[in-house]
Design a protein around this motif. Structure first.
Motif, PDB file in Angstrom:
ATOM      1  N   CYS A  85       0.867  -1.180   0.000  1.00 27.49           N
ATOM      2  CA  CYS A  85       0.000   0.000   0.000  1.00 27.49           C
ATOM      3  C   CYS A  85       0.903   1.228   0.000  1.00 27.49           C
ATOM      4  CB  CYS A  85      -0.885  -0.033   1.241  1.00 27.49           C
ATOM      5  SG  CYS A  85      -2.033   1.345   1.323  1.00 27.49           S
ATOM      6  N   VAL A  86       0.804   2.046  -1.045  1.00 30.93           N
ATOM      7  CA  VAL A  86       1.665   3.211  -1.186  1.00 30.93           C
ATOM      8  C   VAL A  86       0.973   4.442  -0.585  1.00 30.93           C
ATOM      9  CG1 VAL A  86       2.873   4.719  -2.820  1.00 30.93           C
ATOM     10  CG2 VAL A  86       2.657   2.276  -3.302  1.00 30.93           C
ATOM     11  N   VAL A  87       1.628   5.065   0.383  1.00 26.32           N
ATOM     12  CA  VAL A  87       1.060   6.251   1.033  1.00 26.32           C
ATOM     13  C   VAL A  87       2.045   7.412   0.967  1.00 26.32           C
ATOM     14  CG1 VAL A  87      -0.416   4.929   2.612  1.00 26.32           C
ATOM     15  CG2 VAL A  87       1.907   5.544   3.315  1.00 26.32           C
ATOM     16  N   GLU A  88       1.523   8.621   1.255  1.00 25.82           N
ATOM     17  CA  GLU A  88       2.385   9.800   1.201  1.00 25.82           C
ATOM     18  C   GLU A  88       3.243   9.940   2.457  1.00 25.82           C
ATOM     19  OE1 GLU A  88       0.289  13.393   0.122  1.00 25.82           O
ATOM     20  OE2 GLU A  88      -0.842  12.367  -1.434  1.00 25.82           O
ATOM     21  N   GLU A  89       2.625   9.749   3.622  1.00 27.08           N
ATOM     22  CA  GLU A  89       3.316  10.060   4.877  1.00 27.08           C
ATOM     23  C   GLU A  89       3.219   8.927   5.905  1.00 27.08           C
ATOM     24  OE1 GLU A  89       5.044  12.712   5.047  1.00 27.08           O
ATOM     25  OE2 GLU A  89       4.200  13.949   3.460  1.00 27.08           O
ATOM     26  N   PRO A  90       4.168   8.879   6.843  1.00 27.96           N
ATOM     27  CA  PRO A  90       4.096   7.885   7.920  1.00 27.96           C
ATOM     28  C   PRO A  90       2.771   7.925   8.693  1.00 27.96           C
ATOM     29  CG  PRO A  90       6.253   8.921   7.933  1.00 27.96           C
ATOM     30  CD  PRO A  90       5.429   9.664   6.917  1.00 27.96           C
ATOM     31  N   LEU A  91       2.177   9.110   8.831  1.00 24.44           N
ATOM     32  CA  LEU A  91       0.909   9.207   9.558  1.00 24.44           C
ATOM     33  C   LEU A  91      -0.219   8.471   8.831  1.00 24.44           C
ATOM     34  CD1 LEU A  91       0.899  12.900  10.850  1.00 24.44           C
ATOM     35  CD2 LEU A  91       1.003  10.823  12.226  1.00 24.44           C
ATOM     36  N   ASP A  92      -0.094   8.335   7.515  1.00 23.20           N
ATOM     37  CA  ASP A  92      -1.096   7.585   6.745  1.00 23.20           C
ATOM     38  C   ASP A  92      -1.038   6.098   7.112  1.00 23.20           C
ATOM     39  OD1 ASP A  92      -1.642   9.984   5.472  1.00 23.20           O
ATOM     40  OD2 ASP A  92      -0.329   9.548   3.780  1.00 23.20           O
ATOM     41  N   VAL A  93       0.184   5.611   7.367  1.00 27.27           N
ATOM     42  CA  VAL A  93       0.349   4.214   7.779  1.00 27.27           C
ATOM     43  C   VAL A  93      -0.399   3.995   9.093  1.00 27.27           C
ATOM     44  CG1 VAL A  93       2.001   2.466   8.570  1.00 27.27           C
ATOM     45  CG2 VAL A  93       2.582   3.941   6.636  1.00 27.27           C
ATOM     46  N   ILE A  94      -0.223   4.915  10.019  1.00 26.29           N
ATOM     47  CA  ILE A  94      -0.876   4.793  11.327  1.00 26.29           C
ATOM     48  C   ILE A  94      -2.393   4.792  11.160  1.00 26.29           C
ATOM     49  CG2 ILE A  94      -1.212   5.953  13.555  1.00 26.29           C
ATOM     50  CD1 ILE A  94       1.798   6.854  13.207  1.00 26.29           C
ATOM     51  N   ALA A  95      -2.897   5.676  10.293  1.00 24.62           N
ATOM     52  CA  ALA A  95      -4.347   5.751  10.064  1.00 24.62           C
ATOM     53  C   ALA A  95      -4.863   4.428   9.483  1.00 24.62           C
ATOM     54  CB  ALA A  95      -4.673   6.911   9.128  1.00 24.62           C
ATOM     55  N   LEU A  96      -4.140   3.868   8.516  1.00 29.27           N
ATOM     56  CA  LEU A  96      -4.576   2.615   7.893  1.00 29.27           C
ATOM     57  C   LEU A  96      -4.433   1.435   8.856  1.00 29.27           C
ATOM     58  CD1 LEU A  96      -3.147   3.341   4.368  1.00 29.27           C
ATOM     59  CD2 LEU A  96      -5.515   2.709   4.800  1.00 29.27           C
ATOM     60  N   GLU A  97      -3.399   1.467   9.693  1.00 29.39           N
ATOM     61  CA  GLU A  97      -3.219   0.403  10.678  1.00 29.39           C
ATOM     62  C   GLU A  97      -4.363   0.393  11.685  1.00 29.39           C
ATOM     63  OE1 GLU A  97      -0.548  -2.173  11.110  1.00 29.39           O
ATOM     64  OE2 GLU A  97      -1.007  -1.647   9.042  1.00 29.39           O
ATOM     65  N   ARG A  98      -4.889   1.575  11.979  1.00 29.03           N
ATOM     66  CA  ARG A  98      -5.992   1.680  12.942  1.00 29.03           C
ATOM     67  C   ARG A  98      -7.244   0.944  12.466  1.00 29.03           C
ATOM     68  NH1 ARG A  98      -6.305   7.338  13.293  1.00 29.03           N
ATOM     69  NH2 ARG A  98      -4.291   7.911  14.152  1.00 29.03           N
ATOM     70  N   THR A  99      -7.392   0.776  11.141  1.00 29.97           N
ATOM     71  CA  THR A  99      -8.569   0.060  10.646  1.00 29.97           C
ATOM     72  C   THR A  99      -8.480  -1.419  11.028  1.00 29.97           C
ATOM     73  OG1 THR A  99      -7.585  -0.526   8.505  1.00 29.97           O
ATOM     74  CG2 THR A  99      -8.734   1.585   8.623  1.00 29.97           C
ATOM     75  N   GLY A 100      -7.253  -1.916  11.228  1.00 24.62           N
ATOM     76  CA  GLY A 100      -7.063  -3.291  11.686  1.00 24.62           C
ATOM     77  C   GLY A 100      -7.353  -4.361  10.651  1.00 24.62           C
ATOM     78  N   VAL A 101      -7.623  -3.992   9.408  1.00 23.55           N
ATOM     79  CA  VAL A 101      -7.968  -5.008   8.403  1.00 23.55           C
ATOM     80  C   VAL A 101      -6.881  -5.201   7.339  1.00 23.55           C
ATOM     81  CG1 VAL A 101     -10.463  -4.740   8.638  1.00 23.55           C
ATOM     82  CG2 VAL A 101      -9.241  -3.361   6.954  1.00 23.55           C
ATOM     83  N   TYR A 102      -5.984  -4.251   7.239  1.00 20.20           N
ATOM     84  CA  TYR A 102      -4.975  -4.344   6.183  1.00 20.20           C
ATOM     85  C   TYR A 102      -3.840  -5.271   6.628  1.00 20.20           C
ATOM     86  CZ  TYR A 102      -1.517  -3.142   2.720  1.00 20.20           C
ATOM     87  OH  TYR A 102      -0.585  -3.227   1.726  1.00 20.20           O
ATOM     88  N   THR A 103      -3.548  -6.276   5.813  1.00 20.47           N
ATOM     89  CA  THR A 103      -2.565  -7.273   6.226  1.00 20.47           C
ATOM     90  C   THR A 103      -1.297  -7.247   5.368  1.00 20.47           C
ATOM     91  OG1 THR A 103      -3.676  -8.874   4.792  1.00 20.47           O
ATOM     92  CG2 THR A 103      -4.280  -8.896   7.128  1.00 20.47           C
TER      93      THR A 103
END
Ligand SMILES: [Zn+2]
Length: 201
Positions: A85-103
């Protein structure tokens, strides 16, 4: 009237931060001057620890604790190495991790392409992303750049660069508010955007 050098130095330094003009920089400087000693000390310690305690993951370019080669996500055998999953910023990783579904795993660009601001492909972690695809084993790349002009432009550019590798290329669904950043999206919006991601054909 000339300001004493320590004051002027801090004003100059703060003025270089995004969104802070000389006026705000002066206000912050004089606030710190009047504030209790420990505030300035804590701030100074946090600033100097910021660079020395942090490094970027050699695989995905996400931030990680200094001394480690890979971040926790890249190092985890539980994360699917075929999905990026390509994101712009490290904070985007945290936001996506919070969903708990991305593996899958991530790739952090550290910005978006912006011809207006003079930000080109060589200013972002794009070469590293291409190298990951060259290394093989990738099945899908989700382009989760922000739904902004720069984010869309970056996704279109990456699509062009990554298409020759024959992997599935998807873009987050349009559940995200236009102009809103991935990092600020709430969990359910991100979940919808992730599950409804669309092929970039
Ligand atoms: Zn990593």
């Amino acid at each position: 009237m000339l300001l004493p050098a320590p004051i002027q130095n801090l004003i100059n330094a703060l003025s270089r931060l995004p969104g802070i003009g000389p006026k705000t920089a002066s206000r912050l400087t004089f606030f710190l001057l009047r504030a209790p000693e420990d505030l300035a000390r804590d701030l100074a310690e946090a600033l100097s620890g910021l660079k020395s305690g942090i490094t970027t993951c050699q695989v995905c370019s996400n931030i990680t604790a200094a001394g480690s080669i890979e971040c926790e996500i890249c190092a985890s055998p539980a994360r699917d190495p075929a999905l990026i999953c390509v994101v712009e910023e490290p904070l985007d990783v945290i936001a996506l991790e919070r969903t708990g579904v991305y593996t899958g795993r991530y790739h952090v660009l550290h910005g978006a392409l912006s011809p207006i601001e003079g930000i080109g492909p060589e200013d972002l972690q794009i070469r590293q992303l291409v190298a990951r695809l060259q290394a093989g084993g990738i099945q899908e790349v989700i382009l989760a750049t922000n739904p902004s002009m720069e984010g869309d432009y970056t996704a279109a550019y990456l699509r062009q660069q990554l298409q020759p590798f024959g992997v599935r290329l998807t873009r987050l669904a349009r559940g995200l508010p236009v102009g809103g950043d991935v990092e600020y999206a709430d969990q359910s919006t991100l979940l919808r955007a992730l599950s409804g991601r669309q092929e970039m054909s």
